[in-house]
Design a protein around this motif. Structure first.
Motif, PDB file in Angstrom:
ATOM      1  N   LEU A 154      -4.995  -4.234  -7.241  1.00 50.33           N
ATOM      2  CA  LEU A 154      -5.971  -3.436  -7.968  1.00 50.33           C
ATOM      3  C   LEU A 154      -5.664  -1.951  -7.848  1.00 50.33           C
ATOM      4  CD1 LEU A 154      -8.534  -3.775  -9.626  1.00 50.33           C
ATOM      5  CD2 LEU A 154      -9.849  -3.668  -7.502  1.00 50.33           C
ATOM      6  N   ARG A 155      -5.294  -1.505  -6.652  1.00 51.50           N
ATOM      7  CA  ARG A 155      -4.942  -0.092  -6.478  1.00 51.50           C
ATOM      8  C   ARG A 155      -3.663   0.253  -7.231  1.00 51.50           C
ATOM      9  NH1 ARG A 155      -7.733  -0.752  -1.700  1.00 51.50           N
ATOM     10  NH2 ARG A 155      -6.054  -1.674  -0.475  1.00 51.50           N
ATOM     11  N   ALA A 156      -2.733  -0.686  -7.262  1.00 50.16           N
ATOM     12  CA  ALA A 156      -1.500  -0.452  -8.020  1.00 50.16           C
ATOM     13  C   ALA A 156      -1.818  -0.300  -9.509  1.00 50.16           C
ATOM     14  CB  ALA A 156      -0.516  -1.593  -7.793  1.00 50.16           C
TER      15      ALA A 156
ATOM     16  N   ALA B  60       7.939   6.627 -10.864  1.00 51.73           N
ATOM     17  CA  ALA B  60       6.593   6.264 -10.433  1.00 51.73           C
ATOM     18  C   ALA B  60       6.191   4.903 -10.982  1.00 51.73           C
ATOM     19  CB  ALA B  60       5.594   7.334 -10.897  1.00 51.73           C
ATOM     20  N   ARG B  61       6.456   4.677 -12.256  1.00 49.64           N
ATOM     21  CA  ARG B  61       6.096   3.394 -12.861  1.00 49.64           C
ATOM     22  C   ARG B  61       6.864   2.245 -12.218  1.00 49.64           C
ATOM     23  NH1 ARG B  61       5.519   3.888 -19.363  1.00 49.64           N
ATOM     24  NH2 ARG B  61       5.011   1.688 -19.035  1.00 49.64           N
ATOM     25  N   ALA B  62       8.140   2.478 -11.918  1.00 47.22           N
ATOM     26  CA  ALA B  62       8.953   1.426 -11.294  1.00 47.22           C
ATOM     27  C   ALA B  62       8.421   1.071  -9.907  1.00 47.22           C
ATOM     28  CB  ALA B  62      10.406   1.883 -11.199  1.00 47.22           C
ATOM     29  N   VAL B  63       8.088   2.090  -9.117  1.00 50.37           N
ATOM     30  CA  VAL B  63       7.603   1.841  -7.762  1.00 50.37           C
ATOM     31  C   VAL B  63       6.222   1.179  -7.789  1.00 50.37           C
ATOM     32  CG1 VAL B  63       6.890   2.957  -5.615  1.00 50.37           C
ATOM     33  CG2 VAL B  63       8.983   3.688  -6.746  1.00 50.37           C
ATOM     34  N   LEU B  64       5.361   1.635  -8.682  1.00 47.18           N
ATOM     35  CA  LEU B  64       4.022   1.048  -8.770  1.00 47.18           C
ATOM     36  C   LEU B  64       4.076  -0.391  -9.277  1.00 47.18           C
ATOM     37  CD1 LEU B  64       2.098   4.164 -10.102  1.00 47.18           C
ATOM     38  CD2 LEU B  64       1.703   3.006  -7.919  1.00 47.18           C
ATOM     39  N   GLU B  65       4.961  -0.655 -10.220  1.00 49.48           N
ATOM     40  CA  GLU B  65       5.140  -2.043 -10.653  1.00 49.48           C
ATOM     41  C   GLU B  65       5.664  -2.889  -9.486  1.00 49.48           C
ATOM     42  OE1 GLU B  65       4.142  -3.562 -13.107  1.00 49.48           O
ATOM     43  OE2 GLU B  65       4.199  -2.381 -14.950  1.00 49.48           O
ATOM     44  N   GLY B  66       6.544  -2.314  -8.667  1.00 42.13           N
ATOM     45  CA  GLY B  66       7.029  -3.013  -7.487  1.00 42.13           C
ATOM     46  C   GLY B  66       5.903  -3.315  -6.516  1.00 42.13           C
ATOM     47  N   ALA B  67       5.015  -2.350  -6.327  1.00 43.47           N
ATOM     48  CA  ALA B  67       3.867  -2.566  -5.451  1.00 43.47           C
ATOM     49  C   ALA B  67       2.993  -3.699  -5.981  1.00 43.47           C
ATOM     50  CB  ALA B  67       3.049  -1.283  -5.342  1.00 43.47           C
ATOM     51  N   ARG B  68       2.837  -3.721  -7.282  1.00 44.97           N
ATOM     52  CA  ARG B  68       2.026  -4.784  -7.896  1.00 44.97           C
ATOM     53  C   ARG B  68       2.670  -6.157  -7.686  1.00 44.97           C
ATOM     54  NH1 ARG B  68       0.415  -4.968 -14.344  1.00 44.97           N
ATOM     55  NH2 ARG B  68      -1.153  -6.628 -14.179  1.00 44.97           N
ATOM     56  N   ILE B  69       3.985  -6.221  -7.794  1.00 47.73           N
ATOM     57  CA  ILE B  69       4.704  -7.489  -7.591  1.00 47.73           C
ATOM     58  C   ILE B  69       4.550  -7.969  -6.151  1.00 47.73           C
ATOM     59  CG2 ILE B  69       7.001  -8.514  -7.472  1.00 47.73           C
ATOM     60  CD1 ILE B  69       7.735  -6.742  -9.914  1.00 47.73           C
TER      61      ILE B  69
ATOM     62  N   GLU C  30       0.833  -1.207   0.000  1.00 52.48           N
ATOM     63  CA  GLU C  30       0.000   0.000   0.000  1.00 52.48           C
ATOM     64  C   GLU C  30       0.870   1.261   0.000  1.00 52.48           C
ATOM     65  OE1 GLU C  30      -3.225   0.259  -0.201  1.00 52.48           O
ATOM     66  OE2 GLU C  30      -4.287  -1.242   1.001  1.00 52.48           O
ATOM     67  N   THR C  31       1.931   1.228   0.793  1.00 53.75           N
ATOM     68  CA  THR C  31       2.797   2.398   0.910  1.00 53.75           C
ATOM     69  C   THR C  31       3.565   2.646  -0.385  1.00 53.75           C
ATOM     70  OG1 THR C  31       3.041   1.903   3.263  1.00 53.75           O
ATOM     71  CG2 THR C  31       4.563   3.486   2.324  1.00 53.75           C
ATOM     72  N   LEU C  32       3.976   1.586  -1.047  1.00 56.39           N
ATOM     73  CA  LEU C  32       4.645   1.741  -2.335  1.00 56.39           C
ATOM     74  C   LEU C  32       3.704   2.366  -3.365  1.00 56.39           C
ATOM     75  CD1 LEU C  32       6.678  -1.596  -2.640  1.00 56.39           C
ATOM     76  CD2 LEU C  32       7.571   0.703  -2.188  1.00 56.39           C
ATOM     77  N   VAL C  33       2.430   2.010  -3.298  1.00 59.19           N
ATOM     78  CA  VAL C  33       1.449   2.636  -4.190  1.00 59.19           C
ATOM     79  C   VAL C  33       1.404   4.140  -3.939  1.00 59.19           C
ATOM     80  CG1 VAL C  33      -1.011   2.843  -4.734  1.00 59.19           C
ATOM     81  CG2 VAL C  33       0.024   0.582  -4.486  1.00 59.19           C
ATOM     82  N   ILE C  34       1.361   4.513  -2.671  1.00 53.61           N
ATOM     83  CA  ILE C  34       1.312   5.940  -2.317  1.00 53.61           C
ATOM     84  C   ILE C  34       2.551   6.664  -2.823  1.00 53.61           C
ATOM     85  CG2 ILE C  34       1.409   7.547  -0.365  1.00 53.61           C
ATOM     86  CD1 ILE C  34      -0.330   5.424   1.154  1.00 53.61           C
TER      87      ILE C  34
END
Length: 436
Positions: free
Chosen positions: A138-140, A117-126, A99-103
């Motif tokens: 889903l939020r990612a 941003a894309r790298a961190v959000l992809e990390g959150a998704r992983i 959740e925090t990585l998404v933020i």
């Protein structure tokens, strides 16, 4: 006895903090973002003796960070997220980490750090996928789509449709509605209107909260406006319906509808002002609203307004291929307005080519109209662009816009500088500057 008293007091504090966190989350989910932010901020101070590792304090910190994004307090969001992810990593809380990585990814996106941003959000998704956290995934996906939309809206639509399928599988109606709104706006740019309008019309009939229904109605109304199927009375009713909503992104959506109505009637200055109002009232939508604002300033024949848009895009760090394609068109229009039609044509040519590669047929329509307004349609290359734009407008049913294109083609720019157009809404305002 003293130790027991302290334990009871801490227990009471923890219970109160949990209650506040639940109430704040309900406010957030109800799109009362300013209220949830204030509640979280106050509670974090009130219950600070519980310590950062207390479950309720973790929930409140997460609520504060998410709410702060919605209210545009990015420093607060990022600082809270940075502290929270350290705690979550230490405690092995995969959900909180994801959740925090998404933020963090969202904040980077707003700060113009698109790749990061894309790298961190992809990390959150992983992380979410690795620990079977589909709702966080889903939020990612939702927020990743926002960033990708500035670069490649066609890819954003593909991702958002995956997110829609996941949301429906999970029964996450609120996220489904948000994703549908974003996917529909991106689909408008790619020309897939039939899918978007059908999905929106269906979603409006669902058993959803009033705020979500308003969000869907606003997005749907913009399509109708371009098709000449939305009255000014309907817009007024829609505007009144969103008054008092703390979610400024929904409220600002009415400006998109206003812009559509203005553009469909050839009120180029009005369309520009509506998109500027969107940017002024919604940080989230500013990166998407400023490029069309600049295009309409070019059609209106106002170089200072167009240059002001470019300055704002630069100041907020907006980047991406889709943004750059529109930026090229704005620069081309400025060149034509300032006496360099050859330079203007070269920039328009690059813009049209890039938009074609990205599959953004709707963006291309407006770039073509800007080129015609400034350079005329006698050049064979521009004439070929016009024919392609006409095909797009006929296919999506935007016949009022087709009328405006044909009228621009019939007119001649007043000199090679593409001077003042004589149409309603096209007159530039001397000495004008970008609002806000």
């Amino acid at each position: 006895d003293r130790a027991e008293e302290i334990r009871n007091r801490i227990g009471d504090m923890a219970a109160s903090a949990r209650n506040v966190a639940v109430r704040g989350t309900a406010l957030y989910q109800g799109r009362q973002r300013e209220s949830s932010q204030e509640l979280a901020r106050t509670a974090l101070e009130r219950f600070k003796d519980l310590g950062p590792e207390d479950p309720a304090m973790i929930d409140l910190a997460l609520l504060q960070a998410r709410s702060a994004i919605s209210t545009g307090e990015y420093d607060v969001a990022l600082a809270t997220a940075e502290r929270l992810v350290i705690v979550a990593e230490r405690l092995g809380l995969a959900r909180i980490v994801a959740e925090t990585l998404v933020i963090k990814g969202v904040v980077y996106f707003y700060r113009g750090r698109l790749w990061e941003a894309r790298a961190v959000l992809e990390g959150a998704r992983i992380v979410a996928q690795s620990f079977s956290l589909p709702e966080v995934e889903l939020r990612a996906i939702h927020n990743l789509g926002l960033g990708i939309g500035l670069d490649d809206p066609r890819a954003a639509v593909d991702l958002e449709r995956l997110g829609l399928a996941l949301a429906r599988r999970l029964g996450e109606r609120a996220t489904e509605v948000v994703l549908l709104g974003n996917a529909s706006e991106d689909s408008r740019r790619t020309g897939d209107w039939s899918w978007a309008m059908a999905e929106l019309a269906s979603a409006i009939q669902l058993d959803i909260d009033a705020a979500s229904r308003r969000a869907m109605a606003v997005v749907h109304a913009a399509f109708l406006a371009y098709q000449g199927a939305l009255s000014n009375q309907a817009l007024e009713a829609l505007t009144q319906d969103v008054q008092g909503i703390e979610d400024t992104d929904i409220a600002a959506g009415t400006f998109d509808v206003t812009a559509a109505l203005a553009a469909a009637t050839g009120d180029w200055r009005g369309a520009y002002e509506a998109y500027i109002a969107t940017a002024d009232n919604s940080v989230l939508n500013a990166p998407y609203a400023l490029p069309p604002a600049g295009i309409f300033a070019i059609v209106a024949g106002d170089a200072p307004l167009a240059r002001g848009v470019l300055d704002r895009l630069q100041s907020i760090g907006t980047r991406g291929r889709a943004v750059d394609a529109n930026r090229l068109a704005i620069e081309g229009g400025i060149l034509a307005l300032e006496g360099d039609p050859a330079g203007g044509l070269a920039a328009f040519r690059q813009s049209v080519a890039l938009l074609g590669d990205l599959g953004l047929s709707w963006d291309e329509v407006w770039v073509v109209m800007a080129a015609v307004a400034r350079l005329g349609a006698d050049d064979p290359e521009i004439a070929s662009w016009v024919e392609r734009a006409r095909e797009t407008l006929e296919r999506v049913g935007a016949l009022p816009v087709l009328t405006q294109l044909n009228q621009l083609v019939a007119e001649k720019p007043s000199g090679t500088t593409g001077g003042e157009q004589k149409r309603k809404g096209a007159a530039p305002v001397a000495g004008s500057e970008v609002a806000g």
